[in-house]
Design a protein around this motif. Structure first.
Motif, PDB file in Angstrom:
ATOM      1  N   GLU A  91     -16.638 -37.315  71.723  1.00 39.19           N
ATOM      2  CA  GLU A  91     -17.983 -38.733  71.498  1.00 39.19           C
ATOM      3  C   GLU A  91     -18.022 -38.507  70.121  1.00 39.19           C
ATOM      4  OE1 GLU A  91     -21.585 -40.161  73.001  1.00 39.19           O
ATOM      5  OE2 GLU A  91     -20.454 -39.604  74.561  1.00 39.19           O
ATOM      6  N   ARG A  92     -18.083 -39.368  68.923  1.00 36.40           N
ATOM      7  CA  ARG A  92     -18.239 -39.060  68.250  1.00 36.40           C
ATOM      8  C   ARG A  92     -20.237 -38.496  67.953  1.00 36.40           C
ATOM      9  NH1 ARG A  92     -17.610 -40.500  63.031  1.00 36.40           N
ATOM     10  NH2 ARG A  92     -16.454 -42.685  63.932  1.00 36.40           N
ATOM     11  N   PRO A  93     -20.421 -37.430  67.573  1.00 40.32           N
ATOM     12  CA  PRO A  93     -21.720 -36.911  67.379  1.00 40.32           C
ATOM     13  C   PRO A  93     -22.444 -37.692  66.562  1.00 40.32           C
ATOM     14  CG  PRO A  93     -20.367 -35.329  66.705  1.00 40.32           C
ATOM     15  CD  PRO A  93     -19.549 -36.510  66.609  1.00 40.32           C
ATOM     16  N   HIS A 120     -14.549 -42.001  70.127  1.00 37.44           N
ATOM     17  CA  HIS A 120     -14.764 -41.911  70.550  1.00 37.44           C
ATOM     18  C   HIS A 120     -16.520 -42.800  71.132  1.00 37.44           C
ATOM     19  CE1 HIS A 120     -15.665 -39.972  74.327  1.00 37.44           C
ATOM     20  NE2 HIS A 120     -14.736 -38.959  73.576  1.00 37.44           N
ATOM     21  N   SER A 121     -16.504 -43.526  71.397  1.00 38.56           N
ATOM     22  CA  SER A 121     -17.695 -44.070  72.249  1.00 38.56           C
ATOM     23  C   SER A 121     -18.182 -43.192  73.009  1.00 38.56           C
ATOM     24  CB  SER A 121     -18.105 -45.701  72.086  1.00 38.56           C
ATOM     25  OG  SER A 121     -17.181 -46.204  73.012  1.00 38.56           O
ATOM     26  N   ALA A 122     -19.361 -43.631  73.765  1.00 36.97           N
ATOM     27  CA  ALA A 122     -19.460 -42.678  75.171  1.00 36.97           C
ATOM     28  C   ALA A 122     -18.920 -43.679  75.996  1.00 36.97           C
ATOM     29  CB  ALA A 122     -20.816 -42.868  75.623  1.00 36.97           C
ATOM     30  N   VAL A 123     -18.623 -42.782  77.156  1.00 40.00           N
ATOM     31  CA  VAL A 123     -18.239 -43.027  78.712  1.00 40.00           C
ATOM     32  C   VAL A 123     -18.433 -42.233  79.517  1.00 40.00           C
ATOM     33  CG1 VAL A 123     -15.808 -41.608  78.245  1.00 40.00           C
ATOM     34  CG2 VAL A 123     -15.349 -43.472  79.505  1.00 40.00           C
ATOM     35  N   ASP A 124     -19.036 -43.543  80.749  1.00 39.96           N
ATOM     36  CA  ASP A 124     -19.069 -42.815  81.987  1.00 39.96           C
ATOM     37  C   ASP A 124     -17.453 -42.393  82.613  1.00 39.96           C
ATOM     38  OD1 ASP A 124     -20.401 -42.914  84.252  1.00 39.96           O
ATOM     39  OD2 ASP A 124     -21.196 -44.714  84.610  1.00 39.96           O
ATOM     40  N   ALA A 125     -17.899 -42.034  83.100  1.00 37.81           N
ATOM     41  CA  ALA A 125     -16.443 -41.005  83.794  1.00 37.81           C
ATOM     42  C   ALA A 125     -16.360 -41.295  85.007  1.00 37.81           C
ATOM     43  CB  ALA A 125     -16.620 -39.322  83.993  1.00 37.81           C
ATOM     44  N   THR A 126     -17.659 -42.305  85.795  1.00 33.10           N
ATOM     45  CA  THR A 126     -17.136 -43.311  87.347  1.00 33.10           C
ATOM     46  C   THR A 126     -16.504 -44.307  86.103  1.00 33.10           C
ATOM     47  OG1 THR A 126     -19.906 -43.850  87.102  1.00 33.10           O
ATOM     48  CG2 THR A 126     -18.595 -41.934  87.908  1.00 33.10           C
TER      49      THR A 126
END
Length: 162
Positions: A91-93, A120-126
């Motif tokens: 994810e881009r810091p 990548h943008s934030a991703v919710d693992a669920t």
């Protein structure tokens, strides 16, 4: 033009004996990456501990948001041989300093290896659709770069998962 990857992408070149070393956390993101690579005929060797760079790794995904991935890429800096194809992802810091540090480290590795940095943008693992989108995007990058050992380069791109 859509940034969405093609989920029906063809199998990877020469995948009968291809193993991709995945430096990560053995979490939902890693499992999605392994599943997508497996769907395309690759085997995945998962490393989720701080081993540093493995000289036996030729085709690699380094998740830079994990200790294993970060240490592996740090261990590759300055190594010339054996050549490797590396997909570095995170994810881009928020911090411009940290973004620059990661970019510069990947660029330095690209002097001797084929390195692609995927922000990548934030991703919710669920959340399955964005997780699948990320896995397909990374597997597409592996497919495009694998086997081109004569060309050493560094590229960077952004995948929007929203």
């Amino acid at each position: 033009m859509s940034d969405l990857p093609n989920p029906l992408a063809s199998p990877l070149r020469g995948t009968v004996s291809t193993t991709v070393t995945l430096f990560g956390d053995n979490d939902e993101i890693d499992r999605a990456l392994s599943a997508e690579l497996g769907r395309r005929g690759c085997r995945t060797h998962a490393v989720s501990v701080d081993t540093g760079w493995l000289t036996s790794a030729a085709n690699v995904i380094c998740r830079l948001d994990t200790v294993a991935g970060k240490r592996a890429l740090e261990g590759l800096v300055g190594r010339v041989r054996p050549p490797a194809t590396v997909i570095a992802m995170c994810e881009r810091p928020v911090s411009a300093y940290e973004s620059r540090r990661i970019h510069d480290m990947c660029e330095e590795c690209g002097r001797h290896h084929d390195v692609s940095l995927i922000w990548h943008s934030a991703v919710d693992a669920t959340d399955r659709p964005p997780l699948k989108h990320l896995a397909v995007s990374v597997a597409d990058e592996v497919s495009e770069r694998m086997g081109d050992v004569a060309e050493r380069a560094f590229t960077s791109r952004y995948v929007d998962l929203s």
